[in-house]
Design an enzyme around this catalytic site. Structure first.
Site, PDB file in Angstrom:
ATOM      1  CE  LYS A 100      -4.186  -1.765   0.751  1.00 32.47           C
ATOM      2  NZ  LYS A 100      -5.208  -1.552  -0.151  1.00 32.47           N
ATOM      3  CG  ASP A 145      -4.419  -0.785  -3.643  1.00 34.95           C
ATOM      4  OD1 ASP A 145      -4.578   0.357  -4.558  1.00 34.95           O
ATOM      5  OD2 ASP A 145      -5.113  -1.345  -3.017  1.00 34.95           O
ATOM      6  CD  GLU A 189      -5.543  -3.002  -6.160  1.00 31.66           C
ATOM      7  OE1 GLU A 189      -4.941  -3.731  -5.901  1.00 31.66           O
ATOM      8  OE2 GLU A 189      -6.763  -2.662  -5.218  1.00 31.66           O
ATOM      9  CG  ASP A 212     -10.300  -1.786  -5.401  1.00 26.23           C
ATOM     10  OD1 ASP A 212     -11.413  -2.114  -5.607  1.00 26.23           O
ATOM     11  OD2 ASP A 212      -9.657  -1.912  -4.596  1.00 26.23           O
ATOM     12  CE  LYS A 264     -10.826  -4.351  -2.573  1.00 26.92           C
ATOM     13  NZ  LYS A 264     -10.689  -2.883  -2.436  1.00 26.92           N
TER      14      LYS A 264
HETATM   15 MG   LIG Z   1      -7.302  -1.944  -3.661  1.00 21.22          MG
END
Ligand SMILES: [Mg+2]
Length: 347
Positions: free
Chosen positions: A155, A186, A212, A237, A259
């Site tokens: 991240k 991400d 991402e 995303d 997701k």
């Molecule tokens: Mg993500």
């Protein structure tokens, strides 16, 4: 069919920090749908951007929808009616995965087989939240040595800026010399377009596979600028919630991360997979703060996907559920009827 609800607290082993904040645990909603002695199980990991900020609000959303009669055996039309009735997607995800679980239990088949997908064989990534280089030094040996994980999702998008991102990433990269790790990044929308362009070039020279959500949801007008001469593939995303979003961005990205909490469950995921494939996009599945029940539902479609990031249950202490074990880096479905997720009986 009989429906019952339960709210459980899920405590994280390690708090997770992303560009928007930090979480060390949360209350999730669990739903049981029973018919003729068989029970389908579902789960909501609540989130304001997924329609319900709390488990209680998610439950309210479902109770209101189910107050009207619906033929719950007809899963696709139940899903469509729920979307039309503006049921929170994360709440719908729980109902939808419970209905698919029940259908597969009635058919006496593992859900992934009933859906016609291969048994998943791709390694899951493990998420490394935003942290200092010192914290990377403490955390990574645990993941690489104890859990024998070789795919990391890092991240970035640190509110402190891209120099902090680079310092953290460089520390992760140090472990690449010792272990054959694959790294994805991400940014959770934490970069400006200019920083994103710069970071993609920088990361491309440092063993990163793709990025991402480089830009914030709502700032997609800068995607063509990023996409042109891009140094790394771009996955969306937050900007891609439903299959219906895909045509808008398909020509300015390389892939989408689905997701269950964003798209409203298995039914929404089936449509994303079909649409992404039709547009020639790569596919990925991620998760929110979910236990093994919701992860097991995600695993049922993961054999059809290019990249897997189903790791939230591995960071629970304890996970109140089972059914999505990590076997040689792969989150693997159980060979039992349904999605395989169950409540633990030993807690
Ligand atoms: Mg993500």
């Amino acid at each position: 069919m009989e429906i019952s609800y339960q709210i459980k607290y899920l405590k994280k082993r390690f708090p997770l920090r992303i560009s928007r904040g930090t979480r060390d645990g949360q209350h999730n909603l669990f739903i049981q749908v029973t018919d003729n002695g068989l029970t389908g199980l579902g789960e909501t990991s609540p989130g304001a951007s997924e329609g319900a900020a709390t488990a209680e609000l998610a439950q309210e959303s479902l109770v209101k929808f189910l107050a009207n009669p619906h033929d719950l055996n007809a899963i696709f039309s139940t899903y469509d009616k729920a979307i039309e009735a503006k049921v929170a997607p994360c709440a719908l995800a729980a109902l939808d995965m419970a209905l698919w679980d029940l259908k597969a239990k009635k058919a006496r088949m593992p859900l992934y087989q009933m859906l016609g997908y291969k048994k998943p064989s791709k390694a899951t990534s493990i998420t490394i939240g935003i942290m200092s280089p010192e914290e990377v030094k403490e955390r990574l040996p645990l993941i690489l040595e104890q859990d024998a994980i070789r795919t990391l999702k890092v991240k970035l998008g640190n509110p402190a800026g891209i120099e902090a991102d680079k310092a953290m990433y460089n520390e992760v990269l140090n472990y690449h010399k010792k272990y054959p790790i694959a790294i994805r990044v991400d940014a959770n929308g934490g970069w400006s377009a200019k920083d994103a362009k710069h970071m993609m070039g920088w990361l491309a020279q440092r063993n990163c596979d793709y990025v991402e959500q480089p830009l914030k949801e709502g700032e997609e007008e800068d995607l063509p600028y990023l996409y042109k001469n891009r140094a790394l593939p771009i996955f969306l995303d937050e900007s891609c919630r439903f299959a219906s979003n895909i045509p808008n961005w398909a020509h300015t990205v390389d892939g989408v991360n689905m997701k269950l909490m964003k798209c409203g469950g298995i039914t929404g995921a089936l449509r994303i997979i079909a649409t992404a494939n039709a547009f020639g996009l790569k596919t990925m599945i991620g998760c929110m703060g979910e236990s093994s029940i919701s992860i097991a539902a995600g695993v049922a479609v993961s054999g059809a996907l290019d990249h897997i990031d189903l790791d939230s249950h591995l960071n629970l202490n304890p996970d109140p559920c089972t059914g999505a074990p990590l076997v040689d880096e792969v989150i693997t479905p159980l060979e039992i009827a349904g999605h395989g997720g169950q409540f633990r009986t030993d807690l």
